[in-house]
Motif scaffolding. Structure first.
Motif, short mmCIF file in Angstrom:
data_model
loop_
_atom_site.label_atom_id
_atom_site.label_comp_id
_atom_site.label_asym_id
_atom_site.label_seq_id
_atom_site.Cartn_x
_atom_site.Cartn_y
_atom_site.Cartn_z
N LYS A 134 1.26 -0.85 0.04
CA LYS A 134 0.50 -0.12 0.08
C LYS A 134 0.84 1.50 -0.02
O LYS A 134 0.39 2.28 -0.89
CB LYS A 134 -0.98 -0.37 1.19
CG LYS A 134 -1.33 1.13 1.39
CD LYS A 134 -3.10 1.04 0.27
CE LYS A 134 -3.20 0.32 0.70
NZ LYS A 134 -4.75 0.13 -0.31
N ARG B 99 -8.23 -2.88 6.85
CA ARG B 99 -8.89 -1.49 6.67
C ARG B 99 -8.56 -0.12 6.81
O ARG B 99 -8.38 0.83 6.47
CB ARG B 99 -10.12 -2.90 7.21
CG ARG B 99 -11.66 -1.05 7.96
CD ARG B 99 -11.65 -0.11 6.37
NE ARG B 99 -12.83 0.40 5.75
CZ ARG B 99 -13.04 1.42 5.13
NH1 ARG B 99 -12.08 1.63 4.00
NH2 ARG B 99 -14.10 2.08 5.83
N ASP C 291 -6.31 0.85 4.90
CA ASP C 291 -6.80 1.46 3.52
C ASP C 291 -7.48 3.18 4.20
O ASP C 291 -6.76 4.10 3.19
CB ASP C 291 -8.04 1.07 3.59
CG ASP C 291 -7.37 -0.83 2.84
OD1 ASP C 291 -6.50 -0.59 2.43
OD2 ASP C 291 -8.43 -1.01 2.74
N HIS D 106 -11.36 3.02 -5.92
CA HIS D 106 -9.85 2.18 -5.40
C HIS D 106 -9.48 3.76 -3.99
O HIS D 106 -9.20 4.73 -4.93
CB HIS D 106 -9.41 1.26 -5.65
CG HIS D 106 -9.83 0.48 -6.01
ND1 HIS D 106 -10.40 -1.21 -5.76
CD2 HIS D 106 -10.17 -0.01 -7.81
CE1 HIS D 106 -11.11 -1.86 -6.49
NE2 HIS D 106 -10.32 -1.18 -7.83
N TRP D 107 -9.34 3.62 -2.58
CA TRP D 107 -8.41 4.44 -2.46
C TRP D 107 -6.97 4.54 -3.51
O TRP D 107 -6.69 5.86 -3.32
CB TRP D 107 -8.21 4.03 -1.22
CG TRP D 107 -9.37 4.11 -0.21
CD1 TRP D 107 -9.81 2.80 0.58
CD2 TRP D 107 -10.42 4.97 0.49
NE1 TRP D 107 -10.69 2.91 1.35
CE2 TRP D 107 -11.00 4.17 0.63
CE3 TRP D 107 -10.25 6.07 -0.42
CZ2 TRP D 107 -12.08 5.00 1.35
CZ3 TRP D 107 -11.65 7.03 0.56
CH2 TRP D 107 -11.88 6.13 0.99
#
Length: 252
Positions: free
Chosen positions: A147, A173, A176, A221-222
């Protein structure tokens, strides 16, 4: 449901506290007080609610104290989640002992006064749970690195504790959510690390900030690089400049 299983070498109407616990330099006064309270219950099973009521502590303070007691520098408490017949984790067991558990159950430390007690081996179910936890911890580090584009190799005490108490999906989560808030902010992205998102007193708050937003529309998506062509970000996404005001400790 969380349950404590207390093992004491002496059971009576008063509590005997080892000198090593009282004088432990790496334990806070609150963690020592929680440990004394747990030992006062005597051998048997006790609930987290009972501990919180007796100590007058909230959820965050209770888990923070347990984090210290489970740390490798202390090891007075260890945790596992037995699976039921369907493979689901239905409860959390905290094992408590007035003698520290060995980090390596098979290790023989000739310099330890309580060597016989330290030679106790984990039950097979505990070993399986530990192996599963280590595997999940590796997966979580890989997820965080993918990420953020960084190369974290070691998990912090906070990360380990939240994985144990919250599970891998909620930990993913929170990564995210924090990356969504801070990922394109040069000053804030460094806080998407192995510590900040997993602090006991902020973890639920971060998740609530993420849950307060609308679900991202299909294809969004993020991570902007992963978006389908034409996908738009959801309305109500956290405002990045407000995060610094909400969590000023991140500015230090």
């Amino acid at each position: 449901m969380s349950t404590f299983r207390v093992q004491r070498t002496v059971d009576s109407h008063f509590t005997i506290v080892p000198h090593a616990l009282i004088r432990h330099p790496d334990l806070s006064p609150k963690a020592k007080a929680v440990m004394v309270c747990l030992l006062s219950y005597g051998s048997g099973e006790w609930t987290m609610k009972r501990l919180q009521n007796d100590m007058g502590l909230g959820k965050d303070a209770s888990y923070a104290a347990l984090d210290e007691l489970m740390d490798e520098k202390a090891m007075y408490v260890r945790r596992y989640q037995p699976a039921d017949s369907n493979g689901r984790f239905s409860q959390t067991i905290y094992e408590v002992s007035d003698c520290p558990y060995p980090e390596n159950p098979d290790a023989d430390d000739p310099d330890t006064e309580n060597a016989d007690a330290l030679k106790r081996t984990l039950p097979e179910k505990n070993q399986q749970a530990e192996e599963s936890f280590k595997e999940q911890l590796g997966e979580l580090l890989d997820y965080l690195n993918a990420k953020t584009g960084r190369s974290f190799r070691d998990a912090t005490r906070e990360m380990k504790a939240r994985l144990k108490s919250e599970g891998i999906e909620r930990c993913r989560r929170v990564i995210d959510v924090c990356w969504g808030m801070w990922g394109d902010n040069d000053d804030m992205r460094k806080f998407v690390n192995t510590t900040t998102p997993f602090r006991a007193n902020k973890f639920d708050c971060y998740l609530q900030m993420g849950d307060a937003n609308d679900e991202p529309p299909e294809g969004y998506h993020w991570d902007d690089d992963d978006n389908d062509e034409g996908a738009e970000p959801p309305e109500g996404r956290p405002v990045r400049q407000d995060v610094a005001e909400l969590f000023p400790e991140n500015q230090q």
